[in-house]
Design an enzyme around this catalytic site. Sequence first.
Site, mmCIF file in Angstrom:
data_model
loop_
_atom_site.group_PDB
_atom_site.id
_atom_site.type_symbol
_atom_site.label_atom_id
_atom_site.label_comp_id
_atom_site.label_asym_id
_atom_site.label_seq_id
_atom_site.Cartn_x
_atom_site.Cartn_y
_atom_site.Cartn_z
ATOM 1 N N ASP A 63 0.809 -1.220 0.000
ATOM 2 C CA ASP A 63 0.000 0.000 0.000
ATOM 3 C C ASP A 63 0.843 1.271 0.000
ATOM 4 O OD1 ASP A 63 0.601 -0.515 2.925
ATOM 5 O OD2 ASP A 63 -0.468 1.386 3.095
ATOM 6 N N ASP A 66 6.094 0.549 2.909
ATOM 7 C CA ASP A 66 6.487 -0.647 3.643
ATOM 8 C C ASP A 66 6.218 -1.873 2.780
ATOM 9 O OD1 ASP A 66 3.693 -0.868 3.761
ATOM 10 O OD2 ASP A 66 3.615 -0.011 5.784
ATOM 11 N N TYR A 214 -4.719 1.037 9.583
ATOM 12 C CA TYR A 214 -5.892 1.334 8.765
ATOM 13 C C TYR A 214 -7.160 0.993 9.542
ATOM 14 C CZ TYR A 214 -2.885 2.301 4.829
ATOM 15 O OH TYR A 214 -1.938 2.865 4.003
ATOM 16 N N GLU A 441 5.724 9.808 2.612
ATOM 17 C CA GLU A 441 5.418 8.442 2.209
ATOM 18 C C GLU A 441 4.403 8.425 1.072
ATOM 19 O OE1 GLU A 441 4.745 4.081 4.209
ATOM 20 O OE2 GLU A 441 4.092 5.840 5.338
#
Length: 461
Positions: A63, A66, A214, A441
């Site tokens: 996603d 990472d 999340y 990110e």
Amino acid sequence: MVFNGLVNAKNHDYADALMKSILFFEGQRSGKLPSTQRLTWRKDSALQDGHDMGVDLVGGYYDAGDNLKFGFPMAFTMTLLAWSMIEFGEYLGPEFGHASEALQWGTDYLLKATAEANKVYVQVGDPYADHNCWERPEDMDTARTVVYVDAQHPGSEVAAETAAALAAASIALRASQSDYADKLLQRSIQVFDFATKYRGSYNDSVGRWVCPFYCDFSGYEDELIWGAAWLFKATKNVQYLNFAVINGRKPVWPAEFGWDDKHAGISVLLSKDSTEYYNKAEDFVCNTIPQSPTRTLKYSPGGLMFKPGGSNMQNPTSISFLLLVLSRYYGQQNFNCGSVQVNPSTLVKVAKSQVDYILGDNPLQMSYMVGYGAKFPQRIHHRGSSLPSKDTHPIGFKCKEGTPYFQSTNPNPNLLTGALIGGPEPNDAFFDNRSDFAHLEPTTYLVAPIVGVLAYFKDNA
């Protein structure tokens, strides 16, 4: 140069930005990479995902920066990528094939994750172990923990979002792959039935693994309506529209849209099918447009949309997408915002102001898309991008061996072309610091909606 959310300095090379935005998804691929892979510094990874559970969960997307596969944002990303293709496919041109490939890479995985009745595999990887390391996805040796929801451990939000993704993709791919579209739609119906029959939040069922990463803050009801809305669009079965209308009758309807909150997206998607949702879509416009007397959305001094929370760039990309969709739905019809009449051309101008800010029309004259323009972030918070590739460093990195590269002030050696990052501060300041994940990110759900926006402006700037 004037920055007020509406005035732009120049037109950009939207075709180049569009190509790069779709290319970005190749940098986020997990699994066995195809021969068509264009970002060649990425290699095969996570080829045993699901093996310990006796299931095949190889593939899909990481996603963010990472090496985790979170099903909730992945499904939302696929829904938005499909919607970009549905609404703006006519402008994708030669990129339509690449967009289709990016979409199918995700839906192939979602089909694997929903292959068992009344069960959805919603995550692969241990976020605590993964976040403790700085490793390339090709090297990762942390646990590939498999997390799922089922009848005893429900997760209505992630199941319904998955159903939405499969339904939307069935529309986007039907003209080119009718049999595959049929399979996607059939699975969507099954998964939606599971989401509605066994209701509950995955926060409660599998919270340790998904929160705070999340966690669902808006409740699962919006995803149930969102899933029903997409199934209505895919099947024309009015029972899904009725579900959405009945369950959407609440006095307060947030003007929010992102991986967690689908309310504004539902309003726009169903605005032509329901007077109630048209009214909600109009409220969304009035909460958003700079000149509206009832605006609640904040803008930076340079004109970028801002809302509280991390990774702000999902707000200008997703909201701009919705504004463009509404402008196409309603032609010359005005929206009533108190004393102000907002016409569709204004929606287009606001959307263009956001994409132009992202591409460089901002006080720093910096592009927030990696690889676009002369000046863009060099130290994004992304493991694969920041570590030498296997081509230049064949020996693998163990957990902490990548830390010096994380701490380095050198630019990332691998260009994650097309990535969008969290973006600048509310005052338009930006510091290119790899450790600042909130601003540096990249994520898949930042990019998916801008695919449609860039396609539109490529031909309509």
